[in-house]
Enzyme design. Structure first.
Site, PDB file in Angstrom:
ATOM      1  N   ILE A  68      86.998 -32.198 -18.170  1.00 32.65           N
ATOM      2  CA  ILE A  68      85.993 -32.773 -17.276  1.00 32.65           C
ATOM      3  C   ILE A  68      85.832 -31.735 -16.183  1.00 32.65           C
ATOM      4  O   ILE A  68      86.763 -31.475 -15.429  1.00 32.65           O
ATOM      5  CB  ILE A  68      86.416 -34.120 -16.637  1.00 32.65           C
ATOM      6  CG1 ILE A  68      86.490 -35.230 -17.674  1.00 32.65           C
ATOM      7  CG2 ILE A  68      85.415 -34.503 -15.531  1.00 32.65           C
ATOM      8  CD1 ILE A  68      86.852 -36.604 -17.100  1.00 32.65           C
ATOM      9  N   TYR A  69      84.680 -31.088 -16.164  1.00 27.73           N
ATOM     10  CA  TYR A  69      84.409 -30.083 -15.140  1.00 27.73           C
ATOM     11  C   TYR A  69      83.109 -30.427 -14.435  1.00 27.73           C
ATOM     12  O   TYR A  69      82.132 -30.803 -15.079  1.00 27.73           O
ATOM     13  CB  TYR A  69      84.271 -28.688 -15.762  1.00 27.73           C
ATOM     14  CG  TYR A  69      85.588 -28.053 -16.123  1.00 27.73           C
ATOM     15  CD1 TYR A  69      86.466 -27.615 -15.135  1.00 27.73           C
ATOM     16  CD2 TYR A  69      85.959 -27.877 -17.452  1.00 27.73           C
ATOM     17  CE1 TYR A  69      87.673 -27.020 -15.462  1.00 27.73           C
ATOM     18  CE2 TYR A  69      87.166 -27.291 -17.789  1.00 27.73           C
ATOM     19  CZ  TYR A  69      88.020 -26.855 -16.786  1.00 27.73           C
ATOM     20  OH  TYR A  69      89.211 -26.281 -17.114  1.00 27.73           O
ATOM     21  N   ASN A 109      96.996 -28.248  -9.937  1.00 30.77           N
ATOM     22  CA  ASN A 109      95.674 -28.792  -9.628  1.00 30.77           C
ATOM     23  C   ASN A 109      95.869 -30.212  -9.065  1.00 30.77           C
ATOM     24  O   ASN A 109      95.599 -31.206  -9.731  1.00 30.77           O
ATOM     25  CB  ASN A 109      94.806 -28.810 -10.895  1.00 30.77           C
ATOM     26  CG  ASN A 109      93.354 -29.169 -10.607  1.00 30.77           C
ATOM     27  OD1 ASN A 109      93.020 -29.645  -9.526  1.00 30.77           O
ATOM     28  ND2 ASN A 109      92.498 -28.954 -11.580  1.00 30.77           N
ATOM     29  N   TYR A 159      93.494 -38.625 -11.653  1.00 35.82           N
ATOM     30  CA  TYR A 159      93.953 -39.374 -12.827  1.00 35.82           C
ATOM     31  C   TYR A 159      94.964 -40.452 -12.458  1.00 35.82           C
ATOM     32  O   TYR A 159      94.926 -41.554 -13.004  1.00 35.82           O
ATOM     33  CB  TYR A 159      94.485 -38.427 -13.903  1.00 35.82           C
ATOM     34  CG  TYR A 159      93.361 -37.614 -14.510  1.00 35.82           C
ATOM     35  CD1 TYR A 159      92.316 -38.242 -15.190  1.00 35.82           C
ATOM     36  CD2 TYR A 159      93.297 -36.236 -14.364  1.00 35.82           C
ATOM     37  CE1 TYR A 159      91.255 -37.520 -15.709  1.00 35.82           C
ATOM     38  CE2 TYR A 159      92.238 -35.503 -14.889  1.00 35.82           C
ATOM     39  CZ  TYR A 159      91.223 -36.148 -15.560  1.00 35.82           C
ATOM     40  OH  TYR A 159      90.171 -35.443 -16.067  1.00 35.82           O
ATOM     41  N   LYS A 207      95.056 -42.063  -9.665  1.00 35.40           N
ATOM     42  CA  LYS A 207      94.246 -43.109  -9.025  1.00 35.40           C
ATOM     43  C   LYS A 207      93.594 -44.002 -10.095  1.00 35.40           C
ATOM     44  O   LYS A 207      93.372 -45.181  -9.886  1.00 35.40           O
ATOM     45  CB  LYS A 207      93.189 -42.438  -8.148  1.00 35.40           C
ATOM     46  CG  LYS A 207      92.301 -43.379  -7.359  1.00 35.40           C
ATOM     47  CD  LYS A 207      91.235 -42.602  -6.606  1.00 35.40           C
ATOM     48  CE  LYS A 207      90.077 -42.333  -7.549  1.00 35.40           C
ATOM     49  NZ  LYS A 207      89.013 -41.512  -7.012  1.00 35.40           N
TER      50      LYS A 207
END
Length: 174
Positions: free
Chosen positions: A97-98, A136, A143, A145
């Site tokens: 996911i970018y 990161n 994630y 959360k």
């Protein structure tokens, strides 16, 4: 941000996929990796040949997030044998996911993430998993959360640099 559209990537979109892939990868990792390692990844991991092969794989899917017809991010999911690890038929892997930096914090990642869950549930899968670079913290916190828990670690090679990814998973409620 309203008006964000999620659209499946097709073979005709390969140029745009390569462009957003390179742009977001550079934004995310260029400052914290060597130029040589970044260049090698871009040349191999995001080559037209590799992307073409991945787009033609029936167990992988790519999706763009679009705002006013401009591509601002993308998602890549894998299932079955196309998962980078685990290869569990009951699981969906979120491989990427970018989102472009200008759109961080504007719910774009969340929209792509929800799309991944929708795909997993639609296929009747039991859980979603992913690997996230241990350095990161923004992604790890995103994630966590969203209910993901750490379950393992693996090594991701970026050029000659071995980096540790934290593997996380989330049970899908059917």
């Amino acid at each position: 941000m309203e008006n964000i559209i999620v659209q499946k990537v097709t073979l005709n979109d390969i140029e745009q996929l390569q462009k957003i892939g390179k742009e977001t990868f550079l934004e995310t990792f260029a400052a914290v990796n060597t130029e040589e390692n970044i260049a090698q990844y871009l040349a191999e991991g995001l080559s037209k040949e590799k992307l073409l092969q991945e787009l033609q794989d029936e167990h992988s899917e790519f999706y763009f997030s679009l705002l006013d017809n401009a591509i601002i991010g993308y998602l890549k999911v894998n299932f079955g044998a196309s998962q980078t690890e685990l290869k569990d038929d009951k699981a969906l892997e979120i491989e990427r996911i970018y989102v472009l930096k200008d759109f961080h914090g504007k719910n774009v990642g969340q929209i792509l993430y929800k799309k991944a869950l929708e795909i997993g549930k639609g296929k009747g899968l039991e859980y979603v998993w992913l690997g996230v670079w241990e350095e990161n913290p923004r992604a790890i916190s995103f994630y966590k959360k969203n209910g993901f828990v750490e379950f393992d670690k693996h090594i991701f090679k970026l050029g000659d640099d071995e980096q540790t990814d934290i593997m996380m998973k989330l049970k899908l409620t059917q």
